[in-house]
Motif scaffolding. Structure first.
Motif, PDB file in Angstrom:
ATOM      1  N   GLY A  40       0.794  -1.220   0.000  1.00 50.92           N
ATOM      2  CA  GLY A  40       0.000   0.000   0.000  1.00 50.92           C
ATOM      3  C   GLY A  40       0.827   1.271   0.000  1.00 50.92           C
ATOM      4  O   GLY A  40       2.035   1.270   0.209  1.00 50.92           O
ATOM      5  N   GLU A  41       0.154   2.386  -0.255  1.00 46.78           N
ATOM      6  CA  GLU A  41       0.743   3.731  -0.369  1.00 46.78           C
ATOM      7  C   GLU A  41       1.669   3.798  -1.585  1.00 46.78           C
ATOM      8  O   GLU A  41       1.705   2.889  -2.401  1.00 46.78           O
ATOM      9  N   TRP A  42       2.347   4.936  -1.712  1.00 46.41           N
ATOM     10  CA  TRP A  42       3.259   5.163  -2.820  1.00 46.41           C
ATOM     11  C   TRP A  42       4.694   5.167  -2.299  1.00 46.41           C
ATOM     12  O   TRP A  42       4.965   5.612  -1.184  1.00 46.41           O
ATOM     13  N   TYR A  43       5.602   4.700  -3.127  1.00 51.65           N
ATOM     14  CA  TYR A  43       7.015   4.856  -2.809  1.00 51.65           C
ATOM     15  C   TYR A  43       7.345   6.346  -2.803  1.00 51.65           C
ATOM     16  O   TYR A  43       6.667   7.156  -3.438  1.00 51.65           O
ATOM     17  N   ALA A  44       8.416   6.718  -2.114  1.00 52.06           N
ATOM     18  CA  ALA A  44       8.779   8.131  -2.001  1.00 52.06           C
ATOM     19  C   ALA A  44       9.224   8.721  -3.330  1.00 52.06           C
ATOM     20  O   ALA A  44       9.205   9.946  -3.512  1.00 52.06           O
ATOM     21  N   GLY A  45       9.607   7.881  -4.266  1.00 48.33           N
ATOM     22  CA  GLY A  45      10.004   8.335  -5.601  1.00 48.33           C
ATOM     23  C   GLY A  45       9.876   7.196  -6.579  1.00 48.33           C
ATOM     24  O   GLY A  45       9.801   6.020  -6.199  1.00 48.33           O
ATOM     25  N   GLY A  46       9.852   7.537  -7.854  1.00 48.55           N
ATOM     26  CA  GLY A  46       9.686   6.532  -8.890  1.00 48.55           C
ATOM     27  C   GLY A  46      10.812   5.511  -8.887  1.00 48.55           C
ATOM     28  O   GLY A  46      12.000   5.872  -8.881  1.00 48.55           O
ATOM     29  N   LEU A  47      10.456   4.221  -8.911  1.00 46.13           N
ATOM     30  CA  LEU A  47      11.460   3.155  -8.857  1.00 46.13           C
ATOM     31  C   LEU A  47      12.278   3.063 -10.134  1.00 46.13           C
ATOM     32  O   LEU A  47      13.336   2.426 -10.140  1.00 46.13           O
ATOM     33  N   ASP A  48      11.832   3.676 -11.223  1.00 44.73           N
ATOM     34  CA  ASP A  48      12.643   3.670 -12.437  1.00 44.73           C
ATOM     35  C   ASP A  48      13.935   4.447 -12.225  1.00 44.73           C
ATOM     36  O   ASP A  48      14.952   4.149 -12.853  1.00 44.73           O
ATOM     37  N   LYS A  49      13.910   5.418 -11.329  1.00 50.41           N
ATOM     38  CA  LYS A  49      15.096   6.219 -11.033  1.00 50.41           C
ATOM     39  C   LYS A  49      15.734   5.851  -9.698  1.00 50.41           C
ATOM     40  O   LYS A  49      16.939   5.990  -9.524  1.00 50.41           O
ATOM     41  N   GLN A  50      14.926   5.425  -8.745  1.00 55.19           N
ATOM     42  CA  GLN A  50      15.431   5.113  -7.405  1.00 55.19           C
ATOM     43  C   GLN A  50      14.860   3.777  -6.913  1.00 55.19           C
ATOM     44  O   GLN A  50      14.008   3.750  -6.030  1.00 55.19           O
ATOM     45  N   PRO A  51      15.337   2.678  -7.456  1.00 54.34           N
ATOM     46  CA  PRO A  51      14.789   1.366  -7.064  1.00 54.34           C
ATOM     47  C   PRO A  51      14.980   1.064  -5.581  1.00 54.34           C
ATOM     48  O   PRO A  51      14.221   0.272  -5.013  1.00 54.34           O
ATOM     49  N   GLU A  52      15.950   1.711  -4.946  1.00 51.11           N
ATOM     50  CA  GLU A  52      16.193   1.473  -3.522  1.00 51.11           C
ATOM     51  C   GLU A  52      15.037   1.967  -2.650  1.00 51.11           C
ATOM     52  O   GLU A  52      14.895   1.537  -1.493  1.00 51.11           O
ATOM     53  N   LEU A  53      14.190   2.839  -3.175  1.00 51.28           N
ATOM     54  CA  LEU A  53      13.080   3.363  -2.382  1.00 51.28           C
ATOM     55  C   LEU A  53      11.989   2.322  -2.139  1.00 51.28           C
ATOM     56  O   LEU A  53      11.069   2.568  -1.359  1.00 51.28           O
ATOM     57  N   LYS A  54      12.113   1.183  -2.775  1.00 50.76           N
ATOM     58  CA  LYS A  54      11.153   0.106  -2.512  1.00 50.76           C
ATOM     59  C   LYS A  54      11.200  -0.309  -1.053  1.00 50.76           C
ATOM     60  O   LYS A  54      10.209  -0.809  -0.499  1.00 50.76           O
ATOM     61  N   ASN A  55      12.348  -0.107  -0.399  1.00 53.22           N
ATOM     62  CA  ASN A  55      12.504  -0.501   0.997  1.00 53.22           C
ATOM     63  C   ASN A  55      12.525   0.696   1.947  1.00 53.22           C
ATOM     64  O   ASN A  55      12.870   0.546   3.125  1.00 53.22           O
ATOM     65  N   ALA A  56      12.169   1.873   1.442  1.00 45.09           N
ATOM     66  CA  ALA A  56      12.191   3.076   2.271  1.00 45.09           C
ATOM     67  C   ALA A  56      10.846   3.271   2.975  1.00 45.09           C
ATOM     68  O   ALA A  56       9.857   2.587   2.679  1.00 45.09           O
ATOM     69  N   GLN A  57      10.819   4.213   3.911  1.00 48.89           N
ATOM     70  CA  GLN A  57       9.596   4.490   4.650  1.00 48.89           C
ATOM     71  C   GLN A  57       8.456   4.902   3.725  1.00 48.89           C
ATOM     72  O   GLN A  57       8.660   5.623   2.750  1.00 48.89           O
ATOM     73  N   LYS A  58       7.244   4.454   4.077  1.00 49.92           N
ATOM     74  CA  LYS A  58       6.054   4.834   3.326  1.00 49.92           C
ATOM     75  C   LYS A  58       5.411   6.095   3.902  1.00 49.92           C
ATOM     76  O   LYS A  58       4.653   6.779   3.220  1.00 49.92           O
ATOM     77  N   GLY A  59       5.671   6.354   5.168  1.00 52.70           N
ATOM     78  CA  GLY A  59       5.085   7.523   5.797  1.00 52.70           C
ATOM     79  C   GLY A  59       6.031   8.137   6.803  1.00 52.70           C
ATOM     80  O   GLY A  59       6.832   7.444   7.430  1.00 52.70           O
ATOM     81  N   HIS A  60       5.974   9.467   6.915  1.00 50.58           N
ATOM     82  CA  HIS A  60       6.707  10.198   7.942  1.00 50.58           C
ATOM     83  C   HIS A  60       6.046  11.570   8.046  1.00 50.58           C
ATOM     84  O   HIS A  60       5.022  11.827   7.387  1.00 50.58           O
ATOM     85  N   ILE A  61       6.595  12.469   8.850  1.00 52.67           N
ATOM     86  CA  ILE A  61       5.881  13.728   9.084  1.00 52.67           C
ATOM     87  C   ILE A  61       5.781  14.605   7.842  1.00 52.67           C
ATOM     88  O   ILE A  61       4.964  15.530   7.801  1.00 52.67           O
ATOM     89  N   TRP A  62       6.578  14.310   6.817  1.00 55.97           N
ATOM     90  CA  TRP A  62       6.450  15.046   5.558  1.00 55.97           C
ATOM     91  C   TRP A  62       5.737  14.229   4.474  1.00 55.97           C
ATOM     92  O   TRP A  62       5.597  14.700   3.349  1.00 55.97           O
ATOM     93  N   LYS A  63       5.318  13.020   4.807  1.00 53.68           N
ATOM     94  CA  LYS A  63       4.693  12.175   3.774  1.00 53.68           C
ATOM     95  C   LYS A  63       3.429  11.526   4.333  1.00 53.68           C
ATOM     96  O   LYS A  63       3.483  10.569   5.101  1.00 53.68           O
ATOM     97  N   THR A  64       2.308  12.068   3.951  1.00 56.14           N
ATOM     98  CA  THR A  64       1.004  11.504   4.296  1.00 56.14           C
ATOM     99  C   THR A  64       0.262  11.212   2.994  1.00 56.14           C
ATOM    100  O   THR A  64       0.849  11.241   1.926  1.00 56.14           O
ATOM    101  N   ALA A  65      -1.021  10.963   3.096  1.00 56.96           N
ATOM    102  CA  ALA A  65      -1.804  10.643   1.893  1.00 56.96           C
ATOM    103  C   ALA A  65      -2.347  11.885   1.187  1.00 56.96           C
ATOM    104  O   ALA A  65      -3.091  11.763   0.216  1.00 56.96           O
ATOM    105  N   TYR A  66      -1.964  13.068   1.636  1.00 56.09           N
ATOM    106  CA  TYR A  66      -2.580  14.308   1.141  1.00 56.09           C
ATOM    107  C   TYR A  66      -2.391  14.523  -0.364  1.00 56.09           C
ATOM    108  O   TYR A  66      -3.358  14.699  -1.104  1.00 56.09           O
ATOM    109  N   HIS A  67      -1.157  14.538  -0.851  1.00 58.73           N
ATOM    110  CA  HIS A  67      -0.916  14.826  -2.270  1.00 58.73           C
ATOM    111  C   HIS A  67      -1.568  13.786  -3.175  1.00 58.73           C
ATOM    112  O   HIS A  67      -2.290  14.141  -4.128  1.00 58.73           O
ATOM    113  N   ASN A  68      -1.297  12.512  -2.905  1.00 60.74           N
ATOM    114  CA  ASN A  68      -1.801  11.491  -3.825  1.00 60.74           C
ATOM    115  C   ASN A  68      -3.296  11.283  -3.687  1.00 60.74           C
ATOM    116  O   ASN A  68      -3.984  11.036  -4.683  1.00 60.74           O
ATOM    117  N   PHE A  69      -3.837  11.405  -2.462  1.00 63.79           N
ATOM    118  CA  PHE A  69      -5.290  11.289  -2.334  1.00 63.79           C
ATOM    119  C   PHE A  69      -5.997  12.443  -3.030  1.00 63.79           C
ATOM    120  O   PHE A  69      -6.971  12.228  -3.761  1.00 63.79           O
TER     121      PHE A  69
END
Length: 460
Positions: free
Chosen positions: A404-433
């Protein structure tokens, strides 16, 4: 008989493309609705409700499990409140959205609001203790989002206490952050509300004392949301002023936003200092394509809510910003807006200096591309085709269809973000929702978010 037959087939020939696009739009709307309900909102709520201390926890790992650090920032808390308020509109039968929104509102009211000095604190511990932060004890940006969340919550509850708190925050900004000389708002504020100023000891990489596009566009966003429920003359005046400042001063002649500016709106630029200095000050001075496409939407929304008729200036600049982003910051092969560009000295076109694709820029781009597609269906930029490509990009490289949720950045450029945090104080569902909610409704009904303008003068 032959004439009738010809007329029948001619009519069918005209209708077929319309029917085909309608079917396609409904299919994409269904995909987006599924993603909202089963790949985004259901992962955040009710899991994010902090039933022990109030408000919301915002920090989640790659598999969407809560992490240890659960400090609370006014921006993310208010974004959660805004999102849940919109979900109350979207799914009024889901009871926990109402309980979750109330949980966030009371925490903002009782813990974030400074009862001694006024204004919303920037950062609290999970338990509600005020914490110092590197972004100012209080900020115009943070208070803007406080207003934004409260206005949305008032819209669905009609609770006068909620509106009163939003008004208090607006008047606090008016007293402490508003600049009566040059207009606009100072971003960095002290605990007592006084604006922080630059002096000889201020580092060149610090943004203290500057005005900026980011707080300006989100103040515009917040005031627009508040004006939908409170038709106050001063609020209308400040919203109109902000729209004009962003459109006519912060947007540069090429069609991009200047990130930071002096109090008199002189741009802060390191263009003449060479690449080393430009790289050092990247966070202060570059072309942010995500903010540009987001601002095009926010300006058009504000113009519409303010009731401005034949607002050719806003529409023209909004289109110019989107077109500039597509020309210089768009990946035409797979979709996606790049994170950064730069106009180096002596160059007439910007160079892509950061080709990653953060999640929020892709969300904002999706929303704006669909708006432009419906406004300019025959434009050479083929906005609708780019909108479809962008949605495909998001599905392939950004949405985590497993956790669930979105990766912090596109995996085509940053595949390592697949294992990064999905949420933090700067990342909620606001933009994508917000983006997907707008797009789903607009795909089903192109008049949704329609903005009044006389198309015959749109390029004037």
């Amino acid at each position: 008989m032959k004439l009738l037959t010809f007329a029948f087939f001619f009519t069918c020939w005209l209708i077929q493309p319309i029917v085909a696009q309608t079917t396609q739009r409904n299919k994409m709307a269904d995909e987006i609705a599924f993603s909202i309900n089963h790949e985004l909102i259901n992962h955040w709520y009710p899991k994010a409700y902090d039933t022990e201390y109030g408000g919301y926890i915002s920090s989640f790992d790659a598999a969407f499990n809560p992490t240890e650090n659960q400090d609370k920032m006014i921006v993310s808390q208010a974004r959660h409140l805004w999102t849940l308020s919109k979900m109350m509109e979207r799914s009024p039968e889901t009871d926990h959205y109402k309980k979750g929104a109330r949980l966030g509102y009371t925490f903002i009211r009782d813990d974030f609001w400074d009862k001694e000095n006024g204004g919303f604190h920037t950062l609290l511990s999970r338990e509600g203790e005020v914490k110092s932060s590197g972004i100012g004890a209080k900020t115009a940006y943070g208070n803007a989002f406080g207003i934004y969340g409260l206005a949305a919550y008032y819209k669905v509850t009609s609770d006068p206490e909620v509106l009163e708190l939003a008004k208090k925050a607006f008047y606090w900004l008016e007293e402490n952050s508003y600049d009566p000389e040059y207009g606009g708002y100072f971003q960095s504020l002290s605990m007592d509300g006084s604006s922080l100023v630059r002096d000889s000891s201020t580092a060149s990489t610090s943004t203290i004392g500057y005005k900026d596009q980011n707080s300006s566009i989100h103040l515009l966003e917040a005031f627009t949301e508040l004006y939908t429920v409170w038709k106050d003359p001063l609020l209308k005046q400040r919203t109109t002023e902000l729209l004009a400042i962003i459109r006519d001063t912060i947007v540069q002649k090429e069609g991009y936003l200047q990130l930071f500016l002096q109090p008199d709106w002189t741009p802060v630029s390191f263009r003449e200092e060479g690449r080393a200095s430009i790289e050092k000050h990247h966070s202060i001075d570059h072309v942010s394509y995500g903010h540009d496409v987001e601002t095009a939407y926010l300006m058009m929304e504000a113009s519409h809510v303010l009731g401005l008729v034949d607002d050719y200036a806003t529409w023209g600049i909004g289109k110019k910003m989107v077109d500039h982003s597509l020309q210089f910051g768009w990946d035409d092969s797979v979709g996606g807006f790049y994170d950064g560009g730069y106009y180096f000295a002596g160059e007439s076109t910007p160079e892509v200096i950061k080709d990653t694709k953060n999640w929020w820029a892709q969300a904002e781009g999706l929303n704006t591309l669909l708006i432009m597609a419906d406004l300019y269906p025959d434009d050479a930029n083929a906005y609708y085709e780019k909108f479809k490509l962008q949605w495909n990009y998001i599905q392939e490289y950004l949405i985590d269809h497993k956790y669930g949720e979105w990766y912090a950045g596109g995996l085509d450029k940053q595949p390592e973000l697949k294992n990064a945090q999905k949420g933090h104080i700067w990342k909620t569902a606001y933009h994508n929702f917000r983006s997907m909610n707008n797009c789903e409704q607009k795909l089903r009904d192109p008049s949704h978010l329609s903005l009044t303008i006389n198309r015959s003068g749109i390029n004037h």
